[in-house]
Design a protein around this motif. Structure first.
Motif, PDB file in Angstrom:
ATOM      1  N   THR A  63      -2.133   8.467  -6.722  1.00 34.37           N
ATOM      2  CA  THR A  63      -2.788   9.168  -5.611  1.00 34.37           C
ATOM      3  C   THR A  63      -3.923   8.336  -5.027  1.00 34.37           C
ATOM      4  O   THR A  63      -4.032   8.185  -3.804  1.00 34.37           O
ATOM      5  N   ASP A  66      -2.413   5.383  -3.150  1.00 37.83           N
ATOM      6  CA  ASP A  66      -1.802   5.802  -1.889  1.00 37.83           C
ATOM      7  C   ASP A  66      -2.851   6.175  -0.847  1.00 37.83           C
ATOM      8  O   ASP A  66      -2.687   5.879   0.342  1.00 37.83           O
ATOM      9  N   LEU A  67      -3.926   6.828  -1.281  1.00 36.19           N
ATOM     10  CA  LEU A  67      -4.981   7.220  -0.346  1.00 36.19           C
ATOM     11  C   LEU A  67      -5.656   5.993   0.256  1.00 36.19           C
ATOM     12  O   LEU A  67      -5.851   5.913   1.471  1.00 36.19           O
ATOM     13  N   SER A  70      -3.303   4.339   2.687  1.00 36.40           N
ATOM     14  CA  SER A  70      -3.214   5.114   3.920  1.00 36.40           C
ATOM     15  C   SER A  70      -4.405   4.831   4.828  1.00 36.40           C
ATOM     16  O   SER A  70      -4.247   4.654   6.041  1.00 36.40           O
ATOM     17  N   TYR A  94      -3.911  12.862   4.490  1.00 38.42           N
ATOM     18  CA  TYR A  94      -3.403  12.731   3.122  1.00 38.42           C
ATOM     19  C   TYR A  94      -3.878  13.908   2.266  1.00 38.42           C
ATOM     20  O   TYR A  94      -3.088  14.527   1.547  1.00 38.42           O
ATOM     21  N   GLN A  98      -1.235  16.813   0.982  1.00 37.71           N
ATOM     22  CA  GLN A  98      -0.938  16.746  -0.452  1.00 37.71           C
ATOM     23  C   GLN A  98      -2.121  17.309  -1.242  1.00 37.71           C
ATOM     24  O   GLN A  98      -2.772  16.586  -2.007  1.00 37.71           O
TER      25      GLN A  98
END
Length: 197
Positions: A63, A66-67, A70, A94, A98
C-alpha cells in the motif's frame, strides 16, 4: 532438481489478501480465506507468511509503495492542474478508492512493529510529497520554506481530508459533500498556500 519458484504463489496470496481486505476489512483477511481465494492449498499461505500479522504487513508495504508511486506518476505527468494539484489529487483518490488499505496504514490500529522495509516505504512516500513541494516552489505555486516542513503540512491536510471522506463526515448539510466537492476543497486549500503576488 532446482528449487521451485514460490514467487507466483506468494503474489497470488498477496493479491487475494488485498481483495479480501478491500471488500471486508482486516477481519476478512485470514490465511485460510486467502488461500481459498488464491486457489492454493491450505498450507501454502502458511509456508509464505508466519501469520495474519505478517500478511497484513506485506499489504501495508504494498500500500505504501503504491501510494508513493501514484503520487509520483500522476504528479509528474501533464494534465489538468499543476503537478502539486495532480499529485495531491492522486493521494486522495488512492485513499478514498481503497479505504481499507489506507486505514491499514493510517487508521487507529497501525502495524504494531513495522519492518525496516515498511519504514523505508513510508519515508519514500514523504519523499514523493517533498518532491511535489519542491517542484511547486520552483513554479511559484508555494512560497519559501523548508520543503520537509511544507510536505508535512501538506500530508497532514491530505490525511485529514481523506479520513473525513472515508469516515463519511464530508456531507451536506454540515459540510460540502465530499463525493462531489473533495477536489474543490483541495483547490481552495492549495490556493491558500500560494504566495501573495
Amino acid at each position: 532438481m532446482s528449487p521451485r519458484n514460490g514467487a507466483p504463489t506468494r503474489s497470488a496470496i498477496v493479491a487475494a489478501a488485498s481483495a479480501l481486505l478491500e471488500s471486508g476489512g482486516p477481519d476478512a483477511v485470514t490465511l485460510r480465506s486467502v488461500g481459498a481465494v488464491a486457489g492454493v492449498s491450505r498450507s501454502a499461505a502458511y509456508r509464505h507468511f508466519e501469520g495474519k500479522a505478517d500478511l497484513l504487513a506485506a499489504l501495508a508495504l504494498q500500500t505504501l509503495t503504491d501510494l508513493a508511486t501514484s503520487i509520483r506518476d500522476t504528479g509528474g505527468h501533464s494534465g489538468g492542474g499543476s503537478s502539486l494539484h495532480r499529485g495531491c489529487r492522486a493521494y486522495l483518490r488512492y485513499a478514498v478508492e481503497q479505504p481499507h488499505h489506507y486505514q491499514l496504514i493510517f487508521g487507529d490500529a497501525p502495524i504494531a512493529e513495522p519492518s525496516r522495509e515498511i519504514e523505508s516505504a513510508a519515508d519514500d512516500g514523504m519523499h514523493a510529497l517533498g518532491k511535489l513541494v519542491e517542484c511547486a516552489q520552483a513554479e511559484g505555486e508555494l512560497g519559501e520554506g523548508s520543503p520537509r516542513e511544507l510536505a508535512t503540512v501538506l500530508w497532514a491536510f491530505l490525511h485529514g481530508l481523506a479520513q473525513l471522506q472515508i469516515t463519511g463526515h464530508l456531507r451536506e448539510p454540515r459540510t460540502i459533500e465530499g463525493d462531489a466537492g473533495i477536489d474543490k476543497l483541495l483547490t481552495l486549500a492549495l490556493s491558500a498556500l500560494r504566495p501573495a503576488r
